[in-house]
Each structure stands twice: as structure tokens, then as C-alpha cells.
Design an enzyme around this catalytic site. Sequence first.
Site, PDB file in Angstrom:
ATOM      1  N   PRO B  66       0.553  -1.263  -0.031  1.00  0.00           N
ATOM      2  CA  PRO B  66      -0.067  -0.015  -0.029  1.00  0.00           C
ATOM      3  C   PRO B  66       0.782   1.149   0.101  1.00  0.00           C
ATOM      4  O   PRO B  66       1.921   1.278   0.698  1.00  0.00           O
ATOM      5  CB  PRO B  66      -0.703  -0.097   1.558  1.00  0.00           C
ATOM      6  N   HIS B  67       0.331   2.109  -0.620  1.00  0.00           N
ATOM      7  CA  HIS B  67       1.313   3.489  -0.837  1.00  0.00           C
ATOM      8  C   HIS B  67       0.544   4.616  -1.399  1.00  0.00           C
ATOM      9  O   HIS B  67      -0.491   4.669  -1.993  1.00  0.00           O
ATOM     10  CB  HIS B  67       2.479   3.316  -1.887  1.00  0.00           C
ATOM     11  N   CYS B  68       1.095   5.672  -1.136  1.00  0.00           N
ATOM     12  CA  CYS B  68       0.225   7.141  -1.215  1.00  0.00           C
ATOM     13  C   CYS B  68       1.135   8.358  -1.153  1.00  0.00           C
ATOM     14  O   CYS B  68       2.252   8.124  -0.850  1.00  0.00           O
ATOM     15  CB  CYS B  68      -1.038   7.115  -0.720  1.00  0.00           C
TER      16      CYS B  68
END
Lengths: 579, 151
Positions: B66-68
Site C-alpha cells: 500500500p502506498h500513497c
Amino acid sequence: MTIELIYQYIFGAAILALLCIVASVFTRRIGAPILLVFLILGMLAGEDGPGGITFNDFGLAFLFGNIALAIIIFDGGLGTQKNTFRVSLKPALSLATLGVVATAAITGYAAHLILDLSWQEGLLIGAIVGSTDAAAVFGLLRSAGLELKERTSATLEIESGSNDPMAIFLTITLVQVLQLSGEGNQGWTILIELVRQMGLGLAIGFSGGYLLSRLLKRLSLPSSLYPLLALAGGISLFGITTLWDGSGFLAIFIAGAILGNTPLPYSNDIHKFHDGIAWLSQIGMFLMLGLLITPSHIIPIIVPALAIACVLIFIARPIAVFFSLLPFHFPWREQIFIGWCGLRGAVPIILALFPSLAGLENTQTYFELVFFVVLVSLIIQGWTIAPVARWLNIEVPRTAKEPECLLLTIKQEHDKALLIYPVLTGSHAVGMSPDRLPAAEGSQILGVIRKGILLENIKREKLLADDQVVFLATTDARDTLGRAFAPAARVSSLETTRFFGEFALNPDAPLQDIAKAYGFEVETDSPTATVETYLLKQFHGKPVVGDQVQLGTVKLVVRDIKDDRIVSVGLKLGSVTHE
Amino acid sequence: MLIESILTLERSKANIEGGSKKRLIETLAKIFADNIENFKVDDVYHSLINREKLGSTGLGGGIAIPHCRFETKGETYGVCVTLNQAIDFDAVDSKPVDIIFAMLVPENAEKSHLEFLASLAEIMQNQSFVERMRAAKTDEDLFQVITQKTG
């Protein structure tokens, strides 16, 4: 013929066939077109080679050639899947009609100039070499282990299945024009002939194919007779259509395509049988054509034939492909590849026999010339197809192999079948609970067999390697089931990642949100444009798996498609791999 | 590439409870907020969840990244957790996920940050590396496995 001689013939023919089959193993290793080997073996067995067999019976060659061609085209029809029509039917038909005419016209004009023939005779040569051979192309790609984007592969496949009738039609018509030369209006003759050939071919193909499929469903026969019924039916349709001056090849192709897309009892057997018999026809036909030619006669026409072959390969085919595909917006790489995949096969050589049987002049030259052109095409294009595909970057990673499953079609229930899948070590199914298998609509799990015993309460069990799972399912469900039971992929997940990208995106995600997340700018028609609508627009409504768009430092790659809708998109980050 | 430049022992958690995808992302957001000054759980949570809405960050093979983008003042931060039981993460291959490496990249994410993400994705597909991560039972083990690989 003495009895002794007959046995000699049988022995000789069998030995040649044996040699061809064994030789096919070696061609795979060196990447040579397999048809070339059959042809050369035939030439070696012939009058100028060590075999010393003299075979000059054009009539007999024509008879066998026609039967063999009809069988090969029938098999091509059987293998044509309706779902490949989605992106490729129209472009392929454009290539098969417009493309053949353009190729024939350009090559014909070149022949008219080079050989100093009348324009009709030049065009005749152009028409004879007008059609391509898919079997050759696909054999080569398969043995090189390449998988192409669907747009390219399906277009080539449908094209080569359907362009033979066009080339045959042009040839027959031009032969008739040459016979009648001087009488009446030739434009009209050609037009009437076209309507008659195509019209009858279409009508008999569709109606005969439908009747044949009904017959195959209705008749109760020993199972091994179904493939024979299909074959005999197909060839009968071919025969009756040609008798009425229609295009028999078109009729048998359409009938094959209808049978291939109808659920039939024993359809697996029918496919396998025709695959085998089509191979036999290829071998037999090329051997025979190799025998028929007298290689020493080719020498004087080598220079003009080479010139015509070069015009065909480097000028006529690319131009014809360019114009035929103009309305369909093919990416340029795929267009170049289709242009290069104009392999000529047996059809031109068989067609080259037409003029001589019709009693025209110069016929021996036609035959030798065409033979040489085909030879050049097989060598130049055949040998380079796999490297060209790699160079143009139009491959996609191989999908997991469809797992072997036992399939029993239930009579009277043609769309349902009993499927038994073995659970293979390393497949997704291992460790899954049977009721959590991705059962598609219309499929039911009937039981799990472990070590020869049917498990009692499958809900409490988890699948182990070597279990057998029995389903009652529609043919559509096989895709979904196949994925769960597919053997461990031969392609590493890393390779898939390199191609499709690291992450998956929802097709209905707003493109502007993705642009924000990954720092690129993109213009869309509306602020609410989704990934799917954007990609659909980029690829003119017909995207295929593997299509990609570069946006900033990321790439969007089409991962999966169902019924004209994009169901999965890959996101590929900037390349960091040291390639 | 040095994973330890974005990961600390405090942000490595082995063998924890996953719950659901939503629960897991909450847990990740909490680990970020607990260990980095001025990070609020809700902000991190919403940023990660919004990215998940565009498509799952599950790579397949039980792994998710998960990344942002986040207001990190130019830094890149990571959190690595392994789960005691794999959970459904809508991954590409629909396999449940048990190894998660979350990443927050700066707002002005340039090419280099995306490249960092890409090489992380590549490392996380190394089978033997992943097996060693799975085998790690304590936070220290997990942190050591990761830093050994890249150090």
C-alpha cells in the site's frame, strides 16, 4: 501396374512421410519453416535429386492438391473462434478482399513489366501469389515460443483463413478472361463471376454448415465416425459449390467455422482428427509439389522470379496492408508485423496449376515462377518471423497453460459437460476449500475423488495435490475453472510484473485521481473520465491485452478484457530494471 | 537501494493480527502515526484507503505494497508487517495477503520516488526473501531479515 510396383509406391510414400515427420523435429531446433523442409524433401526425391522419381502428372497433382487444400481450409475454419472476431473480423476481411486485390495488382504490374507479359497474364501471376498461409506463420511462432497480442494474431489467422477463396477466385476469373479474350465485355464477365463465386460460396457455406451441425447433433453414431461425418460433409459442400461454379473454398471455410463454434458431441475428437488430417494434407501436398517441380528448369527464371518475390514481399504486401488497415487504426508496430507476415504457402503453387489445366500458354513458366516465389517467401519471411516479432516488441507474456482436463459431453445437453480436473502441485487450487473454488455461473461441483475414493463431506475438506475434482459445467465456465487448476506458471511472476506492471488499477477509477497519485498530467474529455474510457478512446474502442499508454513516468497496460470491456489494467512504474 | 533508509525497527511488526483489509490499513496508519511526529492516524488512513480505491496494491503471491503521496516534507517512510493469518486484499491473483510493506512518498513525488517503489516491488517478489520474512517471528527478526537483504 504390376503388384510389385504398387507395393514399391506404398513403401516409398510411407518412407517419405516418415522422413517428413522426423525432419520436423530438427526444423523446430533451427527455426526453419517446416513446409520448406517438406518441399525440399520432395525435390530431393524427385527427378533431379537422389530419389530420381519422375512425377509430371499435373492433373493428378491438381486433384490431390484441391482435396488437401479443402481439408486444410476446413481445419482452419474449425479452429476459428468466434471471440477472436471482436477485434479482428473487419480488419481481417479487409485484408482478405481489398488486401488480396491490391497485392495481386501491384505484383501483377511488376510481373507485367519484368517478364514482358500482357497485363492479363501479369495480373494472373499476381492473383496466383495473392494469398497467405497462416499455418506456416503460426507453426513458426509456436515453435519459437512466442505469443502475440490478440489484435495481430487473430487478424493474421482470420485473414489467412479467408483470403484463399479470394485469390482462388481471382485466378479462376483471370483464367476465364484469358480464354475468352476478345469476346464481349470483360468488366462484366469479372463482375458476374465475382457475384456468382462469392454468393454461392457464402450461401452454401452457411446453409450447409448449419445443416451439417444439425446432422452431427442428431445422428447417433459410433464416436469415431463423427469426425469422418464432419469431413465428408465438408468436402461434399466443397464439391457441390465448385460444381455450380461457386467458391468451394469459401463454402468449406464457413462451414468449418460454423461447426467449430457450435457445441457438438465429441467436438474434441473432431478437432483432433482434423488437426491430424490437415497435417497429413500439408505434408502430402508439399511433398507432391516438390516432386512435381523440376529444379533444373527453375534456373533460367531465378532472376525474374527473385525480382517478383522482392516486389511482393517489400512493396506489394506492405502497401496492401497499409491501405487495408487504414480504417482500423492499428498501432504501427503491429501493422509492420502483419506486413511482414505475408508468408506464401501451398495455395499459390496449386493455383499455378490452373492455367495449364485450362489449356493456356506459358503454363510451365507460371508454375516454376510461382514455385520459386513461394520458396523465397518461405526462406526470407519464414526464417525471420520470430526475430521480427521480438524486435517489434509485440509479444505478450504467455498465459498459464490451459490445464489438461477430462471432458465428457453429455448427449442432449450440448452446452453442458462433465469436467474432471486433477489438482496439480503448485496450482491455485491446492489448499482451497472445494466450495470456495471460483465456480462460474452454471457450474456445479459434484465431488472430489481422493486416492480413488469419493470424499464424503467436501465442505470440510481442503484440496490436496493429486485430488480429482468433478464438475458439471457449461463450456463458458471452463475459462474460470481452468485458471484455478492451471499448472504452476512457467513464466515467473516477475516476468508478468515486468510486462503488465506492478499494480492493478480498477478500470472505473477516475484517471485524474491516478494522475494525482503518480504525478503526471493527462488531458481527458471530461474530469470524470475513467481509466477504461480513456483506454477505450486511445485504442479506438478495440483494445487488446498488452496495449499500453505511457503517461509521465508510468505506463497503463491493458491486463484483461471480457466482452469488449476492460476488466483489469496494470500500472507499470518507471523502469528501474537493468535491461 | 536501502530499505533501512525508510524503515525502522519500531515500524516493523511481525506476526500481527490482520483482521480485514480496512482493519489492516488502520493498523498501518497507526504505526505510522505512533512513530512519526505530526502524522495523524486519520490522515494517513484516508490517503492509503483512497489509493486502494483506485485499485488494490496487492502484488500477488501474498504480498501487498500500500502506498500513497503524503505531506512528508520530502521524506519517504515505510512500515513493514507480517500477519499471523493471511487476509483478503483483492490482490491481482486473488490470493490472500500476509506480507505488507506500506510506503508514504512525498507530495512532490518525483521519478526517483516511483523508482524506489518499483524496486521495492521487485525485491518483494524474490521468493527466498519473502520466505525469510514469513519465517520471522519477532519484530527484531523481521527488521533484520529486511535490512540484511538490502544492506
